[in-house]
Design an enzyme around this catalytic site. Structure first.
Site, PDB file in Angstrom:
ATOM      1  N   ALA A 157       2.637   9.291  15.646  1.00  0.00           N
ATOM      2  CA  ALA A 157       2.345  10.444  14.796  1.00  0.00           C
ATOM      3  C   ALA A 157       1.444  10.045  13.633  1.00  0.00           C
ATOM      4  O   ALA A 157       0.467  10.740  13.304  1.00  0.00           O
ATOM      5  CB  ALA A 157       3.658  11.045  14.281  1.00  0.00           C
TER       6      ALA A 157
ATOM      7  N   VAL B  74       0.809  -1.232   0.000  1.00  0.00           N
ATOM      8  CA  VAL B  74       0.000   0.000   0.000  1.00  0.00           C
ATOM      9  C   VAL B  74       0.839   1.278   0.000  1.00  0.00           C
ATOM     10  O   VAL B  74       0.285   2.373  -0.077  1.00  0.00           O
ATOM     11  CB  VAL B  74      -1.008   0.037   1.183  1.00  0.00           C
TER      12      VAL B  74
ATOM     13  N   LYS C 264      -0.639   7.439  13.420  1.00  0.00           N
ATOM     14  CA  LYS C 264      -1.982   7.071  13.875  1.00  0.00           C
ATOM     15  C   LYS C 264      -2.779   8.309  14.307  1.00  0.00           C
ATOM     16  O   LYS C 264      -3.993   8.366  14.106  1.00  0.00           O
ATOM     17  CB  LYS C 264      -1.897   6.048  15.015  1.00  0.00           C
TER      18      LYS C 264
ATOM     19  N   ASN D   8      -6.684  -0.896   6.812  1.00  0.00           N
ATOM     20  CA  ASN D   8      -6.236  -1.611   8.012  1.00  0.00           C
ATOM     21  C   ASN D   8      -4.744  -1.949   8.010  1.00  0.00           C
ATOM     22  O   ASN D   8      -4.160  -2.133   9.085  1.00  0.00           O
ATOM     23  CB  ASN D   8      -7.076  -2.904   8.135  1.00  0.00           C
TER      24      ASN D   8
ATOM     25  N   ILE E 243      -4.409  -6.212  21.013  1.00  0.00           N
ATOM     26  CA  ILE E 243      -5.103  -7.294  20.313  1.00  0.00           C
ATOM     27  C   ILE E 243      -4.083  -8.383  19.974  1.00  0.00           C
ATOM     28  O   ILE E 243      -2.949  -8.078  19.593  1.00  0.00           O
ATOM     29  CB  ILE E 243      -5.735  -6.784  18.986  1.00  0.00           C
TER      30      ILE E 243
ATOM     31  N   TYR F  35       4.999   5.828  14.629  1.00  0.00           N
ATOM     32  CA  TYR F  35       3.710   5.124  14.682  1.00  0.00           C
ATOM     33  C   TYR F  35       2.646   6.029  15.320  1.00  0.00           C
ATOM     34  O   TYR F  35       1.541   6.186  14.792  1.00  0.00           O
ATOM     35  CB  TYR F  35       3.882   3.831  15.489  1.00  0.00           C
TER      36      TYR F  35
END
Ligand code: NAD
Length: 257
Positions: A163, A69, A165, A95, A194, A161
């Protein structure tokens, strides 16, 4: 007067794209959406055939595309192929993700920063831009971006990560406003801890201790528990929910002590 209107809780027949669908929450989302009767485009940088085989073996409809992606041209090509193969696009689940650790003063920080922003944030807006003409032709079009509780708080040594998100939350809000007049909803989920590929190297002992100290429900969740919330946001009946940032975190972010 009718007791209730007839808002649908079905995504049967809808075309849904799920990125990062070879593992973890993406895989669970692809399975759940297929179980609900959607036609699922399974996208991942890793091989997608196993998940497609699982879905079709269970009687669902799915096709896979191996896609990084972070590559804009490939996104544009694959999204066009999906629309042509399935005859449109109704739902986009952004995702795919990576988590690259390291302090801000380490030597390879710049490359971790660039890769994190590319995969976690820029890719989401590129997927949205590529899918937009098709979503505009759909009824009840839905976009769900997967952020993280890292967008609501912070942990040391993963600033790229965090920043990225946080950027996902801002992107979600901004596009919810932008697409509101067209009825396309844009929401974002912030998963807490998770059990997925991303957390598999954390020992069971460390997970249990973290959950005991920090998570109100005192456990890690399974990917399906996030997928169920993603599905809820994609129902035609969820048409008045947009721009929301929804923690699915077992109470992680509401605990003071
Ligand atoms: P996972 O590692 O099991 O799955 C992530 C998937 O993304 C993998 O299949 C991977 O191959 C794919 N991917 C990575 N880079 C890609 C790229 N460039 N192009 C296409 N696909 C790519 O992890 P997961 O936990 O299921 O992650 C899903 C999302 O949830 C991610 O955005 C992650 O940041 C987020 N998240 C995870 C947690 C957690 O505790 N696991 C918590 C909060 C947020």
């Amino acid at each position: 007067m009718a007791r209730l209107s007839k808002l649908s809780r079905s995504i049967a027949g809808k075309v849904a794209i799920v990125t990062g669908a070879a593992s973890g929450m993406g895989r669970a989302t692809a399975h759940l959406f297929a179980d609900e009767g959607a036609k699922v485009a399974v996208l991942d940088i890793s091989p997608v055939d196993p998940v497609v085989a699982e879905i079709t073996g269970a009687g669902g409809i799915a096709r896979g595309w191996q896609l990084d992606v972070s590559r804009k041209d490939d996104i544009d090509r694959v999204v066009a192929e999906i629309a042509s193969h399935f005859g449109g696009i109704d739902i986009l689940i952004n995702n795919a993700g990576i988590s690259l650790h390291g302090a801000v003063d380490t030597e390879d920080f710049e490359s971790r920063w660039a890769r994190s922003l590319d995969v976690l944030l820029t890719a989401q807006v590129r997927m949205i831009r590529a899918a937009l003409p098709h979503l505009r032709r759909a009824s009840d079009a839905r976009i769900v971006n997967i952020a993280s509780t890292e967008a609501l708080g912070a942990t040391r040594f993963i600033s790229p990560y965090t920043a990225a998100k946080s950027g996902v939350v801002g992107l979600t809000r901004s596009l919810a406003v932008e697409f509101g007049p067209e009825g396309i909803t844009v929401n974002c989920i912030c998963p807490g801890p998770i059990n997925t590929g991303m957390t598999e190297r954390i020992s069971q002992e460390h997970k249990a201790e973290y959950a005991r100290r920090r998570v109100a429900l005192r456990r890690y969740a399974e990917p399906e528990e996030v997928a169920q919330m993603t599905l809820s946001l994609c129902l035609p009946a969820a048409g008045f929910v947009t721009g929301a940032t929804l923690p699915v975190d077992g109470g992680l972010t509401i605990r003071n002590a």
